[in-house]
Enzyme design. Sequence first.
Site, PDB file in Angstrom:
ATOM      1  N   LYS A 110     -91.526  56.078  21.857  1.00 51.73           N
ATOM      2  CA  LYS A 110     -90.604  57.122  21.368  1.00 51.73           C
ATOM      3  C   LYS A 110     -89.578  57.459  22.457  1.00 51.73           C
ATOM      4  O   LYS A 110     -88.388  57.569  22.174  1.00 51.73           O
ATOM      5  CB  LYS A 110     -91.369  58.397  20.982  1.00 51.73           C
ATOM      6  CG  LYS A 110     -92.239  58.233  19.748  1.00 51.73           C
ATOM      7  CD  LYS A 110     -91.521  58.716  18.516  1.00 51.73           C
ATOM      8  CE  LYS A 110     -92.154  58.334  17.188  1.00 51.73           C
ATOM      9  NZ  LYS A 110     -93.569  58.232  17.062  1.00 51.73           N
ATOM     10  N   LYS A 190     -93.940  46.058  11.948  1.00 48.87           N
ATOM     11  CA  LYS A 190     -95.286  46.505  11.547  1.00 48.87           C
ATOM     12  C   LYS A 190     -95.147  47.430  10.345  1.00 48.87           C
ATOM     13  O   LYS A 190     -94.280  48.309  10.343  1.00 48.87           O
ATOM     14  CB  LYS A 190     -95.929  47.263  12.720  1.00 48.87           C
ATOM     15  CG  LYS A 190     -97.173  48.047  12.355  1.00 48.87           C
ATOM     16  CD  LYS A 190     -97.573  48.981  13.490  1.00 48.87           C
ATOM     17  CE  LYS A 190     -98.676  49.907  13.202  1.00 48.87           C
ATOM     18  NZ  LYS A 190     -98.894  50.983  12.517  1.00 48.87           N
ATOM     19  N   LYS A 193     -96.195  54.040   7.929  1.00 47.02           N
ATOM     20  CA  LYS A 193     -95.738  55.197   7.147  1.00 47.02           C
ATOM     21  C   LYS A 193     -94.424  55.720   7.704  1.00 47.02           C
ATOM     22  O   LYS A 193     -93.634  56.307   6.991  1.00 47.02           O
ATOM     23  CB  LYS A 193     -96.767  56.325   7.236  1.00 47.02           C
ATOM     24  CG  LYS A 193     -98.089  56.001   6.610  1.00 47.02           C
ATOM     25  CD  LYS A 193     -99.044  57.184   6.827  1.00 47.02           C
ATOM     26  CE  LYS A 193    -100.481  56.770   6.696  1.00 47.02           C
ATOM     27  NZ  LYS A 193    -101.238  56.930   7.944  1.00 47.02           N
TER      28      LYS A 193
HETATM   29  P1  ADP Z   1     -99.082  54.344  10.154  1.00 51.53           P
HETATM   30  O1  ADP Z   1     -98.567  53.448  11.233  1.00 51.53           O
HETATM   31  O2  ADP Z   1     -98.709  53.846   8.814  1.00 51.53           O
HETATM   32  O3  ADP Z   1     -98.726  55.795  10.362  1.00 51.53           O
HETATM   33  P2  ADP Z   1    -101.667  55.126  11.047  1.00 51.53           P
HETATM   34  O4  ADP Z   1    -101.153  55.168  12.439  1.00 51.53           O
HETATM   35  O5  ADP Z   1    -101.971  56.412  10.352  1.00 51.53           O
HETATM   36  O6  ADP Z   1    -100.647  54.269  10.189  1.00 51.53           O
HETATM   37  O7  ADP Z   1    -102.913  54.189  11.020  1.00 51.53           O
HETATM   38  C1  ADP Z   1    -104.105  54.400  10.293  1.00 51.53           C
HETATM   39  C2  ADP Z   1    -104.991  53.196  10.487  1.00 51.53           C
HETATM   40  O8  ADP Z   1    -104.402  52.062   9.837  1.00 51.53           O
HETATM   41  C3  ADP Z   1    -105.171  52.794  11.944  1.00 51.53           C
HETATM   42  O9  ADP Z   1    -106.508  52.382  12.151  1.00 51.53           O
HETATM   43  C4  ADP Z   1    -104.217  51.647  12.130  1.00 51.53           C
HETATM   44  O10 ADP Z   1    -104.633  50.749  13.106  1.00 51.53           O
HETATM   45  C5  ADP Z   1    -104.214  51.004  10.757  1.00 51.53           C
HETATM   46  N1  ADP Z   1    -102.903  50.418  10.488  1.00 51.53           N
HETATM   47  C6  ADP Z   1    -101.741  51.076  10.346  1.00 51.53           C
HETATM   48  N2  ADP Z   1    -100.723  50.237  10.086  1.00 51.53           N
HETATM   49  C7  ADP Z   1    -101.259  48.994  10.080  1.00 51.53           C
HETATM   50  C8  ADP Z   1    -100.711  47.691   9.879  1.00 51.53           C
HETATM   51  N3  ADP Z   1     -99.435  47.490   9.616  1.00 51.53           N
HETATM   52  N4  ADP Z   1    -101.565  46.640   9.952  1.00 51.53           N
HETATM   53  C9  ADP Z   1    -102.879  46.818  10.201  1.00 51.53           C
HETATM   54  N5  ADP Z   1    -103.445  48.017  10.391  1.00 51.53           N
HETATM   55  C10 ADP Z   1    -102.662  49.105  10.337  1.00 51.53           C
END
Ligand code: ADP
Length: 323
Positions: A110, A190, A193
């Site tokens: 960030k 990647k 959200k």
């Molecule tokens: P985001 O990046 O969508 O906000 P989070 O950080 O809330 O997702 O992640 C929640 C869980 O999902 C974590 O264990 C994270 O490692 C997994 N995760 C999030 N995005 C991915 C992705 N693109 N591929 C694989 N696992 C993911």
Amino acid sequence: MRILSGITSSGECHIGNYFGAMSQHVALQDQGESIYFVADYHSMTSLRDAAERRRLVREVVLDYLACGLDPTSAILYRQSDLPEVCELTWILTSIAPMGLLERSHAYKDKVAQGIPVDHGLFAYPVLMAADILIYNSDVVPVGQDQKQHLEMTRDMAQRFNHLYGAEVFRLPEPRILEDVAVVPGVDGRKMSKSYDNTLRMFWPTKRLKKAVMNVITDSTPVDEPKDTSANVFQLWSLFATSEEKEEMFARARAGGLGYGDVKKDLLERMLEYFGPMREKREELARHPDDLEDILADGAKRARALGSPVVAAAREAAGLGPST
Ligand code: ADP
Ligand code: TRP
């Protein structure tokens, strides 16, 4: 074995969350004492809308249940129903070295992007450590992007135990699904959200179709060979067997395969794969009151496990009257 994990309710869950986290959580739920939570305190670092925060917790709970989480066996709770975790966060904050936190990828990314950061984001790994350590968790299943947070958790646990000369915290083991690579988003970054590049398994068919058709591809003409590392193939591969994958990749390399056909097949496969979960979710959404009952029961069970650890940390640190 105590298994603990959580998902931040900063947006609606997508297939990256499903393959990287939720499916693992569900698969592990019978292999020990499982505790899963919706991290709404963590969502505060990026989401400022109170009504949206409440709505998203319910969405994530519905997603978890639809994906097969059984709340009569696993504990499912809302993070903010256990404010004790904030006390433990302070206890850990006061022993967490600045240098350790400054190395956090999430924070550094960030800053590198020039995004103004607040203290909550900086302290995010400490809150996460408290989530984990409060239950003396043995195993923490997460996606690869959370690996560093777990290393930091272990560091903080060790440091507290060392500084106060007491074995208060157990060092947790990460459980990273190595063969589930990071799921790419429709734009090739990647899937996240926070990037508006997701495919959500519970979207209505029309919306999902639109999103799948919008997966970004290059402009290689149909007749020419395709690069099988393209994100459309990576996404498709999540829903294919290794034989199917070999066959598809051979067709891609030979030329004559259009991206549109791959996308159509991807949509069909997604709808089939998630079909039963989509139906289950619709049924669950008809009984919204049940969700609060599930969360209240989860918080009660979580508190029973977490309170003794907080009490031990207080005792070791000399907080409150001696017990
Ligand atoms: P985001 O990046 O969508 O906000 P989070 O950080 O809330 O997702 O992640 C929640 C869980 O999902 C974590 O264990 C994270 O490692 C997994 N995760 C999030 N995005 C991915 C992705 N693109 N591929 C694989 N696992 C993911
Ligand atoms: N930071 C995790 C994520 O974004 C969510 C989370 C919060 C978590 N506390 C946790 C995961 C404790 C595992 C254990 O995915």
